[in-house]
Design a protein around this motif. Structure first.
Motif, PDB file in Angstrom:
ATOM      1  N   LYS A 229      -8.651  -1.973   4.182  1.00  0.00           N
ATOM      2  CA  LYS A 229      -9.928  -1.316   4.198  1.00  0.00           C
ATOM      3  C   LYS A 229      -9.918   0.132   4.178  1.00  0.00           C
ATOM      4  N   LEU A 230      -8.862   0.855   4.620  1.00  0.00           N
ATOM      5  CA  LEU A 230      -8.752   2.101   4.621  1.00  0.00           C
ATOM      6  C   LEU A 230      -8.032   2.426   3.131  1.00  0.00           C
TER       7      LEU A 230
ATOM      8  N   LYS B 177      -0.247   4.798  12.138  1.00  0.00           N
ATOM      9  CA  LYS B 177      -1.491   4.779  12.892  1.00  0.00           C
ATOM     10  C   LYS B 177      -2.128   3.316  12.470  1.00  0.00           C
ATOM     11  N   ILE B 178      -1.879   2.888  11.398  1.00  0.00           N
ATOM     12  CA  ILE B 178      -2.446   1.477  11.159  1.00  0.00           C
ATOM     13  C   ILE B 178      -1.829   0.398  11.923  1.00  0.00           C
TER      14      ILE B 178
ATOM     15  N   TYR C  14       0.974  -1.195  -0.077  1.00  0.00           N
ATOM     16  CA  TYR C  14      -0.116  -0.026  -0.033  1.00  0.00           C
ATOM     17  C   TYR C  14       0.895   1.241  -0.087  1.00  0.00           C
TER      18      TYR C  14
ATOM     19  N   GLU D 142       0.319   7.581   8.415  1.00  0.00           N
ATOM     20  CA  GLU D 142      -0.720   6.528   8.212  1.00  0.00           C
ATOM     21  C   GLU D 142      -0.250   5.126   8.382  1.00  0.00           C
TER      22      GLU D 142
ATOM     23  N   SER E  84      -4.107  -1.805  14.852  1.00  0.00           N
ATOM     24  CA  SER E  84      -4.678  -2.918  14.711  1.00  0.00           C
ATOM     25  C   SER E  84      -3.783  -4.062  15.592  1.00  0.00           C
TER      26      SER E  84
ATOM     27  N   ASP F  54     -11.490   2.874   1.164  1.00  0.00           N
ATOM     28  CA  ASP F  54     -12.000   3.956   1.490  1.00  0.00           C
ATOM     29  C   ASP F  54     -11.397   5.246   1.208  1.00  0.00           C
ATOM     30  N   LYS F  55     -10.386   5.159   0.924  1.00  0.00           N
ATOM     31  CA  LYS F  55      -9.614   6.574   0.510  1.00  0.00           C
ATOM     32  C   LYS F  55     -10.049   7.050  -0.618  1.00  0.00           C
TER      33      LYS F  55
ATOM     34  N   LEU G 202      -6.474  -4.009   7.863  1.00  0.00           N
ATOM     35  CA  LEU G 202      -6.948  -2.423   8.224  1.00  0.00           C
ATOM     36  C   LEU G 202      -6.424  -1.840   7.088  1.00  0.00           C
ATOM     37  N   ALA G 203      -5.331  -1.975   6.551  1.00  0.00           N
ATOM     38  CA  ALA G 203      -4.544  -1.271   5.412  1.00  0.00           C
ATOM     39  C   ALA G 203      -5.701  -1.192   4.322  1.00  0.00           C
TER      40      ALA G 203
ATOM     41  N   PHE H 237       0.325   5.011   1.336  1.00  0.00           N
ATOM     42  CA  PHE H 237       0.087   5.638   2.809  1.00  0.00           C
ATOM     43  C   PHE H 237       1.295   6.171   3.232  1.00  0.00           C
TER      44      PHE H 237
END
Length: 536
Positions: free
Chosen positions: A531-532, A484-485, A474, A481, A489, A535-536, A528-529, A477
């Motif tokens: 999913k984000l 944060k991930i 990813y 970020e 998690s 959504d990003k 989580l990465a 990011f």
């Protein structure tokens, strides 16, 4: 060195370090899954099987600032960063970055003629030696200005600490050598280089100390499964305490002239050589393997990040690293494309925090994530200094903010019970972000060998590997970020954990000794990465 230290306990009845007798974990435990395997690893294998199958990540450069790496190791040789702008061995700075032949990184503790620093002092000794001429004859009643009075008090404190460390090192060196002499004597009499428990039990000890040594040898075989492994630990222990006395705490020893830099010029950048292995690359090679050992070659171990490339920066000697070198390694890492920096080192004193802070700021400005080991003193970092750290300070030591893209890592054990936090690991409700596997970690060591090691030094690269996975699969990011991930998690255990605090044993929740209250988990982080990213 647990058996050696227990032997010293038997001699002096002083609990220098209380290790318990435990069975070994499953192989590759740090990458296993709690639900599937019953081991609190990071679920790395689960992530590859369920989330990354069929996906291709981008190459991501991870700088390993350490004591050197064996770049020709069978499990690492294909995972080493290459500076494509440099031509190896032509003695020309092809890319004009100030470093000649820096094909795989740089060595800041060697000189242009190829000679390297292997041993160095502890920082506390270097500071005492620097201040001693000014304050050795000063009395508490001597009139001093405010600044000098503060410095004098610091000198007294450091000198007391130094003398205490030296006394312990000298006593321990004598005891461990005595222990080894007893072991060698028993082996000579038995006439077996690798005796069995049965052969040791038949031996009749000559005196009380030999009887104690014999008991430790038997325990060593029971715990390690083999006398040779016990003896290897013993030899390492002797070497360590000899280094303590002869180099780390020897006031007459100062190797910096080998480097040939202008040491007092903290902003000097260009010195050293291209020998990224150096004379002792065990620690750095072990760290590099945890992050990036080849997962597809059917050799040795499986690293965490399949697309990671290791940039090697040799800064840490056998002793304490120097702030100037740490800063320059950070500048080099950023300038040459590192996206993650692993720093598995630390110390209790600092000489030039401002120069390290300036390099950390530079890394923050260039979207680099720093992962740092919390240390192995079993202490609360909220109350005890540990350098480097994320806190910026001015020349007076006043707080000037924090480095946001920084993760501080404690070490966890393989047992999902009250011993989950490694007994040696530092912790801190405000200073340590997460815990990761750091006990009996099997990884690469020089000459294409493998070995188990313990320490927050092993936990930090576990997190660096997860960070590299996220940045590989990813890449959009930012460092902030990714941090944060990783922190969002974690797996949060509900049981209480045993620690020692203020010299008393306590049971606490992980959230009482760590910002997130959790264990790093690669599967959760990548989930989580994803999913984000959607959504990003």
């Amino acid at each position: 060195m647990k058996y050696i230290l227990n032997f010293l306990f038997l001699i002096w009845l002083v609990p220098l370090l209380g290790f318990s007798q435990e069975k070994k974990p499953k192989p590759n435990w740090q990458n296993l899954d709690l639900q599937a395997d019953g081991i609190p690893g990071m679920s790395t294998e689960k992530a590859y099987e369920k989330l990354l199958m069929g996906k291709t990540g981008q190459s991501v450069v991870v700088a390993v600032i350490d004591g050197g790496v064996d770049i020709h190791h069978e499990d690492l040789k294909d995972k080493i960063w290459m500076n494509s702008k440099e031509i190896e061995g032509d003695s020309i700075d092809n890319d004009e970055n100030g470093y000649i032949d820096d094909v795989n990184g740089w060595n800041f503790i060697g000189n242009a003629k190829g000679k390297n620093v292997q041993y160095d002092n502890l920082e506390v000794l270097r500071l005492v030696r620097e201040l001693q001429p000014k304050y050795v004859s000063v009395l508490p009643s001597t009139p001093l200005g405010e600044k000098e009075r503060r410095q004098f008090l610091e000198y007294q404190k450091m000198n007391t600490d130094y003398m205490r460390k030296l006394q312990i090192a000298e006593l321990t060196e004598r005891a461990i050598k005595e222990f080894k002499n007893h072991v060698d004597s028993i082996i000579t009499r038995i006439d077996k280089k690798n005796p069995s428990i049965g052969e040791l039990k038949k031996y009749k000890p000559k005196n009380k100390l030999e009887r104690k040594a014999l008991a430790m040898m038997i325990r060593g075989i029971n715990d390690e499964g083999d006398f040779s492994k016990f003896y290897e630990d013993l030899v390492e222990g002797v070497d360590h305490y000899e280094a303590e006395v002869n180099y780390h705490l020897n006031m007459a020893y100062d190797p910096r002239s080998i480097v040939g830099d202008h040491y007092r010029d903290s902003k000097e950048r260009y010195y050293g050589n291209a020998d990224v292995k150096g004379p002792d690359a065990l620690h750095g090679t072990h760290v590099a393997g945890i992050i990036a050992a080849n997962r597809a070659n059917n050799l040795g171990i499986k690293g965490i990040a399949d697309q990671a490339k290791i940039m090697v920066l040799r800064v840490v000697p056998d002793g304490d690293e120097r702030d100037k070198d740490v800063a320059n390694a950070l500048f080099y890492a950023v300038d040459n494309g590192a996206r993650v920096v692993n720093m598995s080192f630390g110390k209790a004193y600092v000489k030039d925090k401002q120069i390290v802070d300036s390099a950390v700021r530079y890394a923050m400005q260039h979207d680099v994530l720093i992962i740092h080991a919390a240390g192995n003193e079993g202490q609360d970092n909220d109350a005890n200094a540990n350098y480097p750290n994320r806190n910026y300070v001015d020349s007076l030591g006043l707080n000037m903010g924090v480095a946001e893209n920084w993760i501080e890592v404690g070490a966890s054990n393989w047992k999902y019970d009250e011993t989950l936090v490694a007994e040696f690991s530092n912790y801190g409700k405000r200073t340590v972000d997460v815990f990761a596997p750091g006990v009996a970690i099997h990884s690469t060591v020089p000459e294409s060998k493998y070995k188990d090691e313990d320490g927050t030094s092993m936990a930090a690269p576990a997190v660096s590997g997860v960070a590299a996975l996220i940045r590989s699969y990813y890449p959009k990011f930012t460092a902030a970020e990714v941090k944060k991930i990783i922190l969002a998690s974690v797996v949060k255990p509900s049981q209480k954990i045993k620690i020692v605090q203020d010299k008393a044993k306590k049971k606490v929740l992980l959230s009482d000794i760590c910002i997130t209250g959790g264990l790093v988990n690669a599967y959760n982080a990548l989930q989580l990465a994803e999913k984000l990213a959607v959504d990003k």
